[in-house]
Write an enzyme that holds these catalytic residues in place. Structure first.
Site, PDB file in Angstrom:
ATOM      1  N   LEU A 106     -18.009  17.151 -59.688  1.00  0.00           N
ATOM      2  CA  LEU A 106     -17.471  18.067 -60.641  1.00  0.00           C
ATOM      3  C   LEU A 106     -18.372  19.389 -61.081  1.00  0.00           C
ATOM      4  O   LEU A 106     -19.610  19.087 -60.956  1.00  0.00           O
ATOM      5  CB  LEU A 106     -17.376  17.377 -62.063  1.00  0.00           C
ATOM      6  CG  LEU A 106     -16.268  16.105 -62.408  1.00  0.00           C
ATOM      7  CD1 LEU A 106     -16.416  15.595 -63.253  1.00  0.00           C
ATOM      8  CD2 LEU A 106     -14.651  16.779 -62.108  1.00  0.00           C
ATOM      9  N   ASP A 107     -17.630  20.363 -61.440  1.00  0.00           N
ATOM     10  CA  ASP A 107     -18.626  21.763 -61.731  1.00  0.00           C
ATOM     11  C   ASP A 107     -19.429  21.378 -62.892  1.00  0.00           C
ATOM     12  O   ASP A 107     -19.063  20.395 -63.845  1.00  0.00           O
ATOM     13  CB  ASP A 107     -17.546  22.842 -61.991  1.00  0.00           C
ATOM     14  CG  ASP A 107     -16.789  23.310 -60.860  1.00  0.00           C
ATOM     15  OD1 ASP A 107     -16.998  22.878 -59.682  1.00  0.00           O
ATOM     16  OD2 ASP A 107     -15.800  23.995 -60.905  1.00  0.00           O
ATOM     17  N   ARG A 108     -20.449  21.913 -63.114  1.00  0.00           N
ATOM     18  CA  ARG A 108     -21.497  22.032 -64.229  1.00  0.00           C
ATOM     19  C   ARG A 108     -20.502  22.069 -65.373  1.00  0.00           C
ATOM     20  O   ARG A 108     -20.787  21.414 -66.475  1.00  0.00           O
ATOM     21  CB  ARG A 108     -22.379  23.350 -63.980  1.00  0.00           C
ATOM     22  CG  ARG A 108     -23.433  23.007 -65.061  1.00  0.00           C
ATOM     23  CD  ARG A 108     -24.451  24.295 -64.823  1.00  0.00           C
ATOM     24  NE  ARG A 108     -25.091  24.475 -65.908  1.00  0.00           N
ATOM     25  CZ  ARG A 108     -26.112  25.228 -66.130  1.00  0.00           C
ATOM     26  NH1 ARG A 108     -26.485  25.661 -64.904  1.00  0.00           N
ATOM     27  NH2 ARG A 108     -26.791  25.189 -66.962  1.00  0.00           N
TER      28      ARG A 108
END
Ligand code: URA
Length: 265
Positions: A106-108
């Protein structure tokens, strides 16, 4: 019956000794014994009473651990970070910080469901495009999605690395901002942000609210829990499911507002 037993390669790999390929090499090199005898056949079956040794140590069957985290923003889905940023493992107790790894990424700045495990076989299957795990995202947009663009998204958009057609799209009640629920199977990097960027929309918040039939229900942002045995069985048999069974629950709680969101189906 014998077919149900793991072979020596799989046994070593699932015990955390080495990857399957490396384990097969070690076996062929004669580095492994079973009940005191050197075995060089990687497909040799291992029964429950067999004693496997590698480097003079008994290899124990690894107990698998399955953790579901509701990831907050600001954490990266990586094992370590040379820039000393927060990593998702910082949110787990010490005894769960080694030996486990996140399934997919998952993106930051993306919040929501992240599966973390030491079950390499399951992780490989769930992240393999062939099994195409269903994911549900709630994307908050800076501006309202027009009916025309909604239609374009429904038909699918061509990104630089392929064509993406969401399985389902629904707009959430206007009172909660411009939120759109997107169901898709793609695991491509930044895929949700990119499909909206393609139509010139900016995603201000992104929350994964459903993953492979798992839901965030009762799991506040930043918290984790172990999967139940029913959930583990469900994941192990995921590839047998029909697409209709992969949907997330109809209502989930937003990480930001803590209010129920109707998933639109
Ligand atoms: N799509 C994105 O754009 N970001 C994620 O973190 C997951 C899916």
């Amino acid at each position: 019956m014998n077919n149900l037993l793991p072979n020596l390669t799989k046994f070593l790999a699932s015990s955390g000794v080495a990857s399957r390929r490396k384990a097969a090499e070690l076996i062929k090199e004669g580095a492994v014994t079973v009940n005191g005898t050197m075995i060089t056949d990687p497909s040799h079956k291992i029964g429950p009473d067999d004693v496997v040794r590698y480097q003079d140590r008994i290899v124990k069957k690894l107990e698998h651990t399955y953790v579901l985290l509701n990831k907050p923003t600001g954490y990266i889905t990586s094992k370590g970070d040379e820039h000393a940023r927060h990593i998702v493992f910082d949110l787990l107790p010490k005894n769960l910080q080694t030996g486990l790894f996140p399934v997919g990424r998952l993106d930051r700045d993306t919040t929501g469901l992240l599966l973390i495990t030491n079950d390499g076989d399951l992780a490989l299957r769930l992240s393999h495009p062939r099994y195409s795990v269903a994911k549900v995202y709630c994307a908050t947009l800076r501006e309202a999605l027009t009916p025309l663009d909604m239609e374009k998204l429904r038909k699918g958009v061509r990104l630089r690395d392929g064509f993406i057609k969401p399985d389902r799209i629904a707009i959430v009640a206007r009172s909660r901002g411009y939120q759109v629920i997107v169901h898709l199977h793609s695991g491509k990097k930044h895929v949700v942000r990119r499909i909206f960027a393609h139509l010139e929309y900016h995603v201000t918040e992104l929350d994964r609210v459903g993953y492979a039939g798992l839901s965030k229900r009762g799991l506040p942002c930043g918290q984790w829990r172990f999967l139940s045995s029913a959930e583990i069985d469900m994941l192990k048999n995921y590839h047998l499911r029909k697409p209709a069974q992969t949907a997330a629950p109809h209502r989930i709680k937003s990480n930001k507002t803590n209010k129920n969101i109707n998933l639109g189906f």
